[in-house]
Design an enzyme around this catalytic site. Sequence first.
Site, mmCIF file in Angstrom:
data_model
loop_
_atom_site.group_PDB
_atom_site.id
_atom_site.type_symbol
_atom_site.label_atom_id
_atom_site.label_comp_id
_atom_site.label_asym_id
_atom_site.label_seq_id
_atom_site.Cartn_x
_atom_site.Cartn_y
_atom_site.Cartn_z
ATOM 1 N N ARG A 109 0.837 -1.210 0.000
ATOM 2 C CA ARG A 109 0.000 0.000 0.000
ATOM 3 C C ARG A 109 0.868 1.255 0.000
ATOM 4 N N ILE A 182 12.926 7.840 2.995
ATOM 5 C CA ILE A 182 12.127 8.097 1.801
ATOM 6 C C ILE A 182 11.696 6.784 1.132
ATOM 7 N N ARG A 262 -2.601 10.686 3.462
ATOM 8 C CA ARG A 262 -3.169 10.349 4.785
ATOM 9 C C ARG A 262 -4.594 9.820 4.632
ATOM 10 N N ASP A 355 -0.744 -11.149 20.777
ATOM 11 C CA ASP A 355 -0.777 -11.718 22.126
ATOM 12 C C ASP A 355 -1.686 -12.945 22.187
ATOM 13 N N MET A 356 -2.825 -12.877 21.535
ATOM 14 C CA MET A 356 -3.791 -13.989 21.629
ATOM 15 C C MET A 356 -3.344 -15.222 20.853
ATOM 16 N N LEU A 357 -2.360 -15.046 19.991
ATOM 17 C CA LEU A 357 -1.776 -16.215 19.309
ATOM 18 C C LEU A 357 -0.736 -16.913 20.187
ATOM 19 N N GLU A 382 3.710 10.126 7.692
ATOM 20 C CA GLU A 382 2.554 10.959 7.311
ATOM 21 C C GLU A 382 1.978 11.714 8.504
HETATM 22 P P1 TGC Z 1 0.764 25.534 8.955
HETATM 23 O O1 TGC Z 1 0.952 26.952 9.352
HETATM 24 O O2 TGC Z 1 -0.267 24.726 9.616
HETATM 25 O O3 TGC Z 1 0.508 25.481 7.374
HETATM 26 C C1 TGC Z 1 1.394 26.064 6.439
HETATM 27 C C2 TGC Z 1 0.622 26.239 5.138
HETATM 28 O O4 TGC Z 1 0.118 24.983 4.661
HETATM 29 C C3 TGC Z 1 -1.327 24.985 4.641
HETATM 30 N N1 TGC Z 1 -1.771 23.672 5.129
HETATM 31 C C4 TGC Z 1 -2.246 22.726 4.347
HETATM 32 N N2 TGC Z 1 -2.512 22.713 3.041
HETATM 33 C C5 TGC Z 1 -3.003 21.584 2.532
HETATM 34 N N3 TGC Z 1 -3.226 20.468 3.260
HETATM 35 C C6 TGC Z 1 -2.956 20.456 4.584
HETATM 36 N N4 TGC Z 1 -3.140 19.347 5.297
HETATM 37 C C7 TGC Z 1 -2.458 21.607 5.178
HETATM 38 N N5 TGC Z 1 -2.096 21.938 6.437
HETATM 39 C C8 TGC Z 1 -1.681 23.212 6.392
HETATM 40 C C9 TGC Z 1 -1.735 26.111 5.546
HETATM 41 O O5 TGC Z 1 -2.999 26.635 5.191
HETATM 42 C C10 TGC Z 1 -0.628 27.122 5.289
HETATM 43 O O6 TGC Z 1 -0.851 27.702 4.023
HETATM 44 P P2 TGC Z 1 -0.465 29.232 3.725
HETATM 45 O O7 TGC Z 1 -0.778 29.406 2.291
HETATM 46 O O8 TGC Z 1 -1.306 30.042 4.655
HETATM 47 O O9 TGC Z 1 0.997 29.377 4.050
HETATM 48 O O10 TGC Z 1 2.184 24.836 9.096
HETATM 49 P P3 TGC Z 1 3.009 24.439 10.390
HETATM 50 O O11 TGC Z 1 4.437 24.755 10.115
HETATM 51 O O12 TGC Z 1 2.362 25.024 11.628
HETATM 52 O O13 TGC Z 1 2.931 22.852 10.424
HETATM 53 C C11 TGC Z 1 1.823 22.200 10.734
HETATM 54 C C12 TGC Z 1 2.094 20.660 10.898
HETATM 55 C C13 TGC Z 1 2.927 20.349 12.123
HETATM 56 C C14 TGC Z 1 0.712 20.047 11.018
HETATM 57 C C15 TGC Z 1 2.827 20.142 9.630
HETATM 58 O O14 TGC Z 1 4.134 20.620 9.559
HETATM 59 C C16 TGC Z 1 2.815 18.633 9.570
HETATM 60 O O15 TGC Z 1 1.862 18.038 9.101
HETATM 61 N N6 TGC Z 1 3.914 17.947 10.039
HETATM 62 C C17 TGC Z 1 4.053 16.515 9.856
HETATM 63 C C18 TGC Z 1 4.935 16.261 8.659
HETATM 64 C C19 TGC Z 1 4.600 14.970 7.955
HETATM 65 O O16 TGC Z 1 3.514 14.453 8.043
HETATM 66 N N7 TGC Z 1 5.532 14.459 7.164
HETATM 67 C C20 TGC Z 1 5.264 13.341 6.333
HETATM 68 C C21 TGC Z 1 6.369 13.136 5.327
HETATM 69 S S1 TGC Z 1 5.907 12.145 3.942
HETATM 70 C C22 TGC Z 1 5.718 10.599 4.536
HETATM 71 O O17 TGC Z 1 5.772 10.325 5.686
HETATM 72 C C23 TGC Z 1 5.430 9.588 3.521
HETATM 73 S S2 TGC Z 1 5.242 7.978 4.092
HETATM 74 C C24 TGC Z 1 4.446 7.365 2.757
HETATM 75 C C25 TGC Z 1 4.294 5.918 2.674
HETATM 76 O O18 TGC Z 1 5.289 5.170 2.635
HETATM 77 O O19 TGC Z 1 3.106 5.503 2.565
HETATM 78 P P1 FAD Z 2 10.462 13.702 14.891
HETATM 79 O O1 FAD Z 2 9.803 14.766 14.110
HETATM 80 O O2 FAD Z 2 11.853 13.926 15.337
HETATM 81 O O3 FAD Z 2 9.560 13.347 16.149
HETATM 82 C C1 FAD Z 2 10.049 12.571 17.258
HETATM 83 C C2 FAD Z 2 8.930 12.440 18.311
HETATM 84 O O4 FAD Z 2 8.602 13.735 18.796
HETATM 85 C C3 FAD Z 2 7.640 11.849 17.760
HETATM 86 O O5 FAD Z 2 7.065 11.011 18.724
HETATM 87 C C4 FAD Z 2 6.750 13.074 17.565
HETATM 88 O O6 FAD Z 2 5.362 12.777 17.668
HETATM 89 C C5 FAD Z 2 7.196 13.942 18.722
HETATM 90 N N1 FAD Z 2 6.939 15.362 18.486
HETATM 91 C C6 FAD Z 2 7.438 16.139 17.496
HETATM 92 N N2 FAD Z 2 7.015 17.410 17.628
HETATM 93 C C7 FAD Z 2 6.227 17.444 18.740
HETATM 94 C C8 FAD Z 2 5.493 18.481 19.402
HETATM 95 N N3 FAD Z 2 5.459 19.739 18.941
HETATM 96 N N4 FAD Z 2 4.824 18.150 20.526
HETATM 97 C C9 FAD Z 2 4.821 16.873 20.988
HETATM 98 N N5 FAD Z 2 5.507 15.854 20.403
HETATM 99 C C10 FAD Z 2 6.187 16.142 19.285
HETATM 100 N N6 FAD Z 2 9.099 10.971 4.806
HETATM 101 C C11 FAD Z 2 9.063 11.499 3.537
HETATM 102 O O7 FAD Z 2 9.248 12.691 3.350
HETATM 103 N N7 FAD Z 2 8.834 10.679 2.467
HETATM 104 C C12 FAD Z 2 8.615 9.343 2.603
HETATM 105 O O8 FAD Z 2 8.400 8.648 1.604
HETATM 106 C C13 FAD Z 2 8.679 8.769 3.913
HETATM 107 N N8 FAD Z 2 8.542 7.422 4.084
HETATM 108 C C14 FAD Z 2 8.758 6.878 5.333
HETATM 109 C C15 FAD Z 2 8.828 5.488 5.479
HETATM 110 C C16 FAD Z 2 9.097 4.929 6.729
HETATM 111 C C17 FAD Z 2 9.221 3.437 6.871
HETATM 112 C C18 FAD Z 2 9.251 5.778 7.857
HETATM 113 C C19 FAD Z 2 9.511 5.200 9.216
HETATM 114 C C20 FAD Z 2 9.183 7.139 7.715
HETATM 115 C C21 FAD Z 2 8.961 7.713 6.450
HETATM 116 N N9 FAD Z 2 8.979 9.102 6.269
HETATM 117 C C22 FAD Z 2 8.916 9.647 5.009
HETATM 118 C C23 FAD Z 2 9.311 9.978 7.383
HETATM 119 C C24 FAD Z 2 8.156 10.242 8.332
HETATM 120 O O9 FAD Z 2 7.214 11.090 7.767
HETATM 121 C C25 FAD Z 2 8.754 10.835 9.610
HETATM 122 O O10 FAD Z 2 9.452 9.788 10.270
HETATM 123 C C26 FAD Z 2 7.715 11.422 10.524
HETATM 124 O O11 FAD Z 2 7.099 12.555 9.927
HETATM 125 C C27 FAD Z 2 8.297 11.844 11.894
HETATM 126 O O12 FAD Z 2 9.463 12.576 11.722
HETATM 127 P P2 FAD Z 2 10.797 12.145 12.546
HETATM 128 O O13 FAD Z 2 11.023 10.699 12.292
HETATM 129 O O14 FAD Z 2 11.870 13.067 12.153
HETATM 130 O O15 FAD Z 2 10.410 12.330 14.063
#
Ligand code: TGC
Ligand code: FAD
Length: 402
Positions: A109, A182, A262, A355-357, A382
């Site tokens: 997925r 990544i 997400r 656990d149940m296994l 995500e």
């Molecule tokens: P914030 O001030 O909230 O927003 C900045 C700008 O972005 C807009 N915005 C969004 N737009 C579209 N969709 C959303 N969900 C949006 N959320 C916010 C917002 O309106 C604003 O726009 P503008 O035009 O006014 O500037 O930003 P913040 O710096 O306070 O951050 C908010 C926070 C912490 C929620 C955000 O940084 C966050 O979501 N952090 C988590 C990062 C994350 O999820 N990384 C994932 C990396 S990719 C990955 O993990 C792939 S795994 C894939 C796989 O293998 O399946």
């Molecule tokens: P950190 O941001 O360092 O966080 C560490 C801990 O602190 C977490 O428990 C978090 O919840 C907590 N924390 C952080 N900020 C706060 C706060 N303000 N208050 C309270 N608690 C907080 N990323 C990509 O860009 N592309 C991908 O394709 C991708 N694929 C991935 C695949 C795998 C298998 C994994 C494990 C990760 C992948 N990621 C990818 C990265 C993923 O999105 C990050 O690991 C995730 O966003 C968390 O970032 P970090 O690991 O740096 O943890």
Amino acid sequence: MVKATAATPAAASPARTGLDPLDLYGVRAQLNDEERLVQDSVARLVDQEILPIIQSCFEEHRFPKELIPQLASLGLLGSSIRGYDCAGLNAVCYGLICQELERGDSGIRSFVSVQSSLCMYPIFAFGSEEQKRRYLPRMARGELIGCFGLTEPQGGSDPANMKTHASKRGGDWVLNGSKMWITNGAIADLAVVWAQTPEGIRGFLIERGASGFSAPEIQHKFSLRASVTAALFFDNVVVPESQVLPGVTGLRGPLSCLTQARYGISWGVIGAAQACLRQLLDYTATRTLFGRPLAANQTIQVRLAEMARRITAAQLLALQLARLKDAGAMQPAHVSLAKWNNCRMALDIARDCRDMLGGAGISAEYAPIRHMLNLESVITYEGTESIHQLSIGRELTGINAF
Ligand code: TGC
Ligand code: FAD
């Protein structure tokens, strides 16, 4: 593209009243013909092609690349995109695709999520017409694999403070920095990379082989072992203006992609939970202890009932999320709630099934420990659980507590 098959998703023996234990509220009956067709086709692929190999892929730390042509021929890559040789399916269909694939394994997925929501979506939403024509049809056919670089080594939860940066040199950009964790990175032909520029965060399309770009695979993972994860390094990589996404500047770009991915995860993890419960229902019915089946114990039944309750709630939440998405009314807070609730649900269920296994639960011959280990990544990537909780807190209070 998606074809009709006779497969039944997550085929289950009926409960006492004939209810499907994995779909107690009859979500499937709410689906239209096309949605059922999509679910059945993906279920068949999972049953026939993924489940027979996935345990060994997980043990060997191997992503089954050989499945890509089949995923593509069913129209599962970029399935929500209209045009550019993509299937143009609705949100429910994309959810069902994720659910069925993750019933097989979160790694499969993940591959489809990244290709579709994190690479094809930004090109479709923010790319030039030339970029869309150049990349999307080949990505839909699985001939070109993508990855999405947002997270950096110093902290993924706060991408606004990313260090990777690009500056202008003549008509080109020069990119420096690194990305971590990544998905697909080491097998990708194209990386969608987000970097700071003097104008704000921009998206760069970097092809494999670009001078100064490398993507070594990350080893020693105990989670998502049937998925490729890499680091990305950029050392003075020259990127022409034609490879920059023209349609977005700022964090809104990558966060919009995350919203799409997400959404899919919120459905996907239901499949992992269903796979675990299915195996537990069979196991507890046939294992005899203290002179009766394990399933005849009250505490076991309470635990199974708890799993069914939580899966049912997650299914209804995902279905309503899909309706909101198709109506154009889905907000980031809706997605955060579903991602948090459904990942937590699936991880708790996988751990309890393990656990149940009993001792058998630590063997990869049973699915729960594989799902459990995978879900440790899914609840982290995500946006971690805390990030989604704080997003909802901010929505409720108007106060930013990040
Ligand atoms: P914030 O001030 O909230 O927003 C900045 C700008 O972005 C807009 N915005 C969004 N737009 C579209 N969709 C959303 N969900 C949006 N959320 C916010 C917002 O309106 C604003 O726009 P503008 O035009 O006014 O500037 O930003 P913040 O710096 O306070 O951050 C908010 C926070 C912490 C929620 C955000 O940084 C966050 O979501 N952090 C988590 C990062 C994350 O999820 N990384 C994932 C990396 S990719 C990955 O993990 C792939 S795994 C894939 C796989 O293998 O399946
Ligand atoms: P950190 O941001 O360092 O966080 C560490 C801990 O602190 C977490 O428990 C978090 O919840 C907590 N924390 C952080 N900020 C706060 C706060 N303000 N208050 C309270 N608690 C907080 N990323 C990509 O860009 N592309 C991908 O394709 C991708 N694929 C991935 C695949 C795998 C298998 C994994 C494990 C990760 C992948 N990621 C990818 C990265 C993923 O999105 C990050 O690991 C995730 O966003 C968390 O970032 P970090 O690991 O740096 O943890």
